[in-house]
Scaffold this motif. Structure first.
Motif, short mmCIF file in Angstrom:
data_model
loop_
_atom_site.label_atom_id
_atom_site.label_comp_id
_atom_site.label_asym_id
_atom_site.label_seq_id
_atom_site.Cartn_x
_atom_site.Cartn_y
_atom_site.Cartn_z
N ARG A 26 -23.53 -13.78 0.20
CA ARG A 26 -22.85 -13.13 -0.92
C ARG A 26 -23.46 -11.75 -1.22
N GLU A 27 -24.74 -11.59 -0.92
CA GLU A 27 -25.40 -10.33 -1.28
C GLU A 27 -25.15 -9.21 -0.27
N TYR A 28 -24.38 -9.49 0.78
CA TYR A 28 -24.13 -8.49 1.83
C TYR A 28 -25.44 -7.95 2.41
N VAL A 29 -26.41 -8.84 2.60
CA VAL A 29 -27.69 -8.40 3.16
C VAL A 29 -27.55 -8.10 4.65
N SER A 30 -26.83 -8.96 5.35
CA SER A 30 -26.66 -8.77 6.79
C SER A 30 -25.43 -9.53 7.26
N TRP A 31 -25.01 -9.22 8.46
CA TRP A 31 -23.85 -9.90 9.05
C TRP A 31 -24.32 -10.82 10.17
N HIS A 32 -23.62 -11.97 10.30
CA HIS A 32 -24.02 -12.96 11.30
C HIS A 32 -22.78 -13.41 12.09
#
Length: 303
Positions: free
Chosen positions: A20-26
């Protein structure tokens, strides 16, 4: 809609998701979409121990992870195919001969984490193929030749009966359902409301709580699964049944098990009748089939 799962094997495509925090994409394998634009499939999720595992989950239209289907999915394997019902209220997938489902939780207004569960097939038959239809009822073909229907949004597994489909009971009323406070009565009422054509029950061996339940009036027929070996005392007394089918596996029928079913004319006892000798004499008391049953019992005792 209308395609067999065997035709949909490997019908998924690479996608991605983010916390949800848009920290990284997987990386994420997308198996399908819901009407609101969200999509579902399998990707690697990180647990509280900071380990990454494959899991089945839902992602919103912007790619943010929403909910996780099943906390032990990593021990099951990758789905051969996964589809959503036309309403978007349920997602069903097939893996290693097992059918799994994930239903939208109306109380939470969405899919809730850790609520995916297996659809239990009678006799633990392996599911060979399945097909989602436009009415939200799935055709299920099993490796042993048996066939069922699964009404996805109602979470109801159905078997063919004399006057209409039989509700297989219970097929998924497990600890998951009990934790949510789902009672047997409310489950049956909800199934009948969603599927008014249900004409009876196919009872599995692990059903023990029907004695205190008032069956819906439309239930005319009751069958027992082949692995059901005992019908408890008063189990279906006064239930307004018209037909009872007892398979070879039933070894014991208790006192007043079917008593006072005053429309019960059609009694089918499969296999060797010698086992009837030890069944309760009053099992069918005050039923139209009582004399027929007692005559069979006398013959079994004499032999």
């Amino acid at each position: 809609m209308g395609a067999r799962f065997s035709e949909l094997v490997d019908n998924h495509e690479p996608s991605r998701y983010t916390p949800r925090e848009y920290v990284s994409w997987h990386d994420f394998e997308c198996y399908g979409h819901l009407p609101d634009g969200s999509y579902f499939g399998v990707g690697k999720l990180r647990d509280i121990d900071e380990c990454w595992y494959d899991d089945f989950f839902l992602v919103d239209a912007e790619g943010r992870a929403l909910a996780y289907a099943y906390k032990h999915f990593r021990s099951v394997g990758m789905p051969e195919a996964a589809v959503a019902s036309p309403s978007g209220k349920s997602i069903v997938w097939l893996v290693d001969g097992q059918l799994w489902t994930w239903l939208r939780n109306p109380e939470r207004e969405g899919f809730a984490s850790f609520e995916g569960h297996q659809v239990h097939i009678p006799d633990d038959a392996a599911v060979a193929d399945a097909r989602m239809n436009a009415n939200g009822v799935m055709d299920v073909w099993c490796a042993d030749g048996s066939r069922y229907e699964y009404a996805c949004d109602a979470d109801a597994l159905l078997a063919p009966g004399k006057w209409g489909p039989l509700l297989i009971y219970p097929h998924s009323l497990d600890l998951y359902a009990l934790e949510r406070g789902t009672s047997c009565d409310s489950y049956l009422r909800a199934c009948v409301e969603a599927l008014p054509g249900i004409a009876g029950l196919l009872i599995c061996a692990y059903a023990e709580s029907l004695g205190s339940i008032n069956l819906p009036g439309a239930f005319r027929e009751v069958r027992f699964a082949s692995d059901c070996d005992c019908v408890e005392d008063y189990m279906l007394a006064g239930a307004r049944l018209e037909r009872v089918v007892l398979p070879v596996g039933v070894r014991e029928v208790g006192q007043h098990a079917f008593a006072w079913n005053r429309g019960l004319c059609d009694l089918v006892i499969e296999g060797d009748i010698s086992r009837i000798a030890g069944w309760a004499a009053d099992a069918f008391e005050d039923c139209p089939c009582e004399e027929e049953y007692l005559e069979l019992r006398r013959k079994a005792q004499a032999e």
